[in-house]
Design a protein around this motif. Structure first.
Motif, mmCIF file in Angstrom:
data_model
loop_
_atom_site.group_PDB
_atom_site.id
_atom_site.type_symbol
_atom_site.label_atom_id
_atom_site.label_comp_id
_atom_site.label_asym_id
_atom_site.label_seq_id
_atom_site.Cartn_x
_atom_site.Cartn_y
_atom_site.Cartn_z
ATOM 1 N N ASN A 90 0.806 -1.218 0.000
ATOM 2 C CA ASN A 90 0.000 0.000 0.000
ATOM 3 C C ASN A 90 0.839 1.268 0.000
ATOM 4 O OD1 ASN A 90 -2.433 -1.495 0.109
ATOM 5 N ND2 ASN A 90 -2.242 -1.690 2.340
ATOM 6 N N THR A 91 1.972 1.233 0.681
ATOM 7 C CA THR A 91 2.777 2.449 0.827
ATOM 8 C C THR A 91 3.779 2.675 -0.298
ATOM 9 O OG1 THR A 91 4.329 1.211 2.215
ATOM 10 C CG2 THR A 91 2.581 2.451 3.342
ATOM 11 N N CYS A 92 4.225 1.594 -0.926
ATOM 12 C CA CYS A 92 5.173 1.707 -2.051
ATOM 13 C C CYS A 92 5.069 0.436 -2.890
ATOM 14 C CB CYS A 92 6.596 1.902 -1.539
ATOM 15 S SG CYS A 92 7.791 2.351 -2.841
ATOM 16 N N PRO A 93 3.957 0.273 -3.615
ATOM 17 C CA PRO A 93 3.688 -0.999 -4.300
ATOM 18 C C PRO A 93 4.730 -1.420 -5.329
ATOM 19 C CG PRO A 93 2.154 0.726 -4.997
ATOM 20 C CD PRO A 93 2.874 1.249 -3.797
ATOM 21 N N GLY A 94 5.490 -0.483 -5.857
ATOM 22 C CA GLY A 94 6.489 -0.846 -6.866
ATOM 23 C C GLY A 94 7.875 -1.090 -6.311
ATOM 24 N N ALA A 95 8.018 -1.060 -4.991
ATOM 25 C CA ALA A 95 9.352 -1.127 -4.386
ATOM 26 C C ALA A 95 10.142 -2.358 -4.803
ATOM 27 C CB ALA A 95 9.228 -1.066 -2.862
ATOM 28 N N GLU A 96 9.540 -3.527 -4.709
ATOM 29 C CA GLU A 96 10.284 -4.755 -5.000
ATOM 30 C C GLU A 96 10.693 -4.839 -6.471
ATOM 31 O OE1 GLU A 96 9.174 -8.422 -3.047
ATOM 32 O OE2 GLU A 96 7.785 -7.347 -1.744
ATOM 33 N N ALA A 97 9.843 -4.351 -7.366
ATOM 34 C CA ALA A 97 10.183 -4.355 -8.790
ATOM 35 C C ALA A 97 11.318 -3.372 -9.080
ATOM 36 C CB ALA A 97 8.957 -3.999 -9.623
ATOM 37 N N ILE A 98 11.300 -2.229 -8.404
ATOM 38 C CA ILE A 98 12.364 -1.232 -8.584
ATOM 39 C C ILE A 98 13.702 -1.795 -8.117
ATOM 40 C CG2 ILE A 98 13.228 1.004 -7.794
ATOM 41 C CD1 ILE A 98 10.270 1.899 -7.591
ATOM 42 N N VAL A 99 13.692 -2.451 -6.961
ATOM 43 C CA VAL A 99 14.915 -3.041 -6.433
ATOM 44 C C VAL A 99 15.434 -4.135 -7.365
ATOM 45 C CG1 VAL A 99 15.907 -4.398 -4.547
ATOM 46 C CG2 VAL A 99 14.398 -2.473 -4.030
ATOM 47 N N MET A 100 14.527 -4.968 -7.856
ATOM 48 C CA MET A 100 14.925 -6.037 -8.777
ATOM 49 C C MET A 100 15.540 -5.465 -10.050
ATOM 50 S SD MET A 100 15.295 -9.013 -10.123
ATOM 51 C CE MET A 100 14.501 -10.299 -9.174
ATOM 52 N N VAL A 160 10.122 5.748 2.868
ATOM 53 C CA VAL A 160 9.166 4.662 3.123
ATOM 54 C C VAL A 160 9.867 3.319 3.301
ATOM 55 C CG1 VAL A 160 7.230 3.314 2.176
ATOM 56 C CG2 VAL A 160 7.246 5.803 1.927
ATOM 57 N N VAL A 161 10.808 3.008 2.405
ATOM 58 C CA VAL A 161 11.443 1.688 2.379
ATOM 59 C C VAL A 161 12.816 1.764 3.041
ATOM 60 C CG1 VAL A 161 12.197 -0.242 0.932
ATOM 61 C CG2 VAL A 161 10.223 1.151 0.241
ATOM 62 N N SER A 162 13.069 0.890 3.993
ATOM 63 C CA SER A 162 14.329 0.918 4.743
ATOM 64 C C SER A 162 15.498 0.367 3.939
ATOM 65 C CB SER A 162 14.186 0.111 6.031
ATOM 66 O OG SER A 162 14.072 -1.278 5.739
ATOM 67 N N CYS A 163 16.680 0.796 4.303
ATOM 68 C CA CYS A 163 17.904 0.253 3.692
ATOM 69 C C CYS A 163 18.075 -1.216 4.055
ATOM 70 C CB CYS A 163 19.111 1.056 4.159
ATOM 71 S SG CYS A 163 19.067 2.794 3.657
ATOM 72 N N ALA A 164 17.666 -1.584 5.275
ATOM 73 C CA ALA A 164 17.775 -2.978 5.710
ATOM 74 C C ALA A 164 16.919 -3.884 4.835
ATOM 75 C CB ALA A 164 17.348 -3.098 7.172
#
Length: 325
Positions: A35-45, A119-123
């Motif tokens: 909900n807070t950053c739905p594209g985060a995992e795709a961006i990281v990948m 929103v998304v942590s470095c960890a």
């Protein structure tokens, strides 16, 4: 196009994992940023893929970076912090001076920040990058529960708690047990040595002065020693050699075959044969054709990724992974 196809496949795997693994027994959860950053995992990948396709050897470095983070203060991104005038941080401790891949974490963080600031942590990014990097070199894919927050403390001296390549089996078991990891996890996570390289300085004592008498470690295959000595001359600190010869860029079970032949590079590799249960796991994985090793590696990585995490209102979400806010 290849990157987009890989991202699509990974996101499908994430959705499957969400359906079958909602409850994970901790405050971390899959799909934490839906909900807070739905594209985060795709961006990281995507960011990780850009680096790994150019330099596949970085995958081993990024996995090691995650491991070194989790074993000191837990998986809180403390290994990413820079030293200051008043404090020497973990990354400048002797065991961490050879760590690589910080630029990948920084790039992924910058890309995520551009879409979802603070929103998304470095960890969490480090945990995702390590998983994605290994998967991109045809290694296993494991679900990464998210929700870690970043620590504000990083102390070089605390890096002494990292497992040492010179450790015996008793020390290794105690070290892993202190983090909630068992003998099986020790053997499985040692399998990460199936990729990557190390420096000759790490094995110099094993080759040239094991007991202080100019001798060689008897746990090394004596037929293998001449080859190692031809690569690593005395006092050579710069030359690197593969931890899993002939297969150092393939994530597979060959590492365990090497250990069984008494050709493991580190004393900690050889030590796995000095415990009945650990040696049984080494034999099991050496015969698994990858399947059993991959499955158990996934499980142990999820378990490791939960060590000492900060969640809720603890810690912070850093703007920059190398600096506290």
């Amino acid at each position: 196009m290849a990157i987009q196809k890989h991202i699509s496949l990974v996101l499908q795997l994430v959705i499957v994992a969400l359906v079958f693994n909602r409850a994970n027994g901790s405050s971390l959860k899959l799909g934490f940023y839906q909900n807070t950053c739905p594209g985060a995992e795709a961006i990281v990948m995507k960011t990780t893929a850009n680096y790994i396709y150019q330099s596949p050897s970085l995958a081993a470095s990024l996995l090691r970076l995650h491991f070194h983070d989790c074993f000191v203060r837990g998986c809180d991104g403390s290994v990413l912090l820079n030293s200051t005038t008043s404090n020497q941080a973990e990354k400048d401790a002797p065991p961490n001076l050879s760590l690589k891949g910080f630029e990948v974490i920084d790039a992924a963080k910058a890309a995520v920040e551009a879409t979802c600031p603070r929103v998304v942590s470095c960890a969490d990014i480090l945990a995702l990058v390590a998983r994605d990097a290994i998967h991109l070199i045809n290694g296993p894919f494991w679900p990464v529960p998210l929700g870690r927050r970043d620590g504000r403390v990083s102390i070089a001296l605390e890096s002494r708690s990292l497992p040492s390549p010179f450790a015996n089996i008793t020390t290794l078991k105690a070290n892993f047990a202190s983090k909630g990891l068992n003998v099986k996890d020790l053997v499985v996570l040692s399998g990460a040595h199936t990729v990557g390289v190390s420096h000759c300085s790490t094995i110099a004592t094993r080759l040239y002065n094991f007991t202080g008498q100019g001798d060689t470690d008897p746990s090394l295959d004596p037929k293998y020693v001449p080859l190692l000595k031809s690569i690593c001359l005395p006092n050579d600190k710069n030359t690197t050699l593969a931890m899993d010869p002939g297969s150092s860029q393939s994530f597979d079970e060959d590492y365990y075959k090497v250990v069984l032949k008494k050709r493991g590079l580190f004393q900690s590799d050889a030590a796995l044969l000095n415990d009945k249960l650990a040696s049984l796991y080494v034999k099991l994985y050496s015969q698994s054709h990858g399947y059993k090793f991959f499955k158990d590696f996934q499980d142990s990585m999820v378990k490791m990724g939960k060590i000492g995490v900060l969640t809720g209102k603890a810690g912070e979400i850093r703007r920059s992974c190398s600096l506290v806010n």
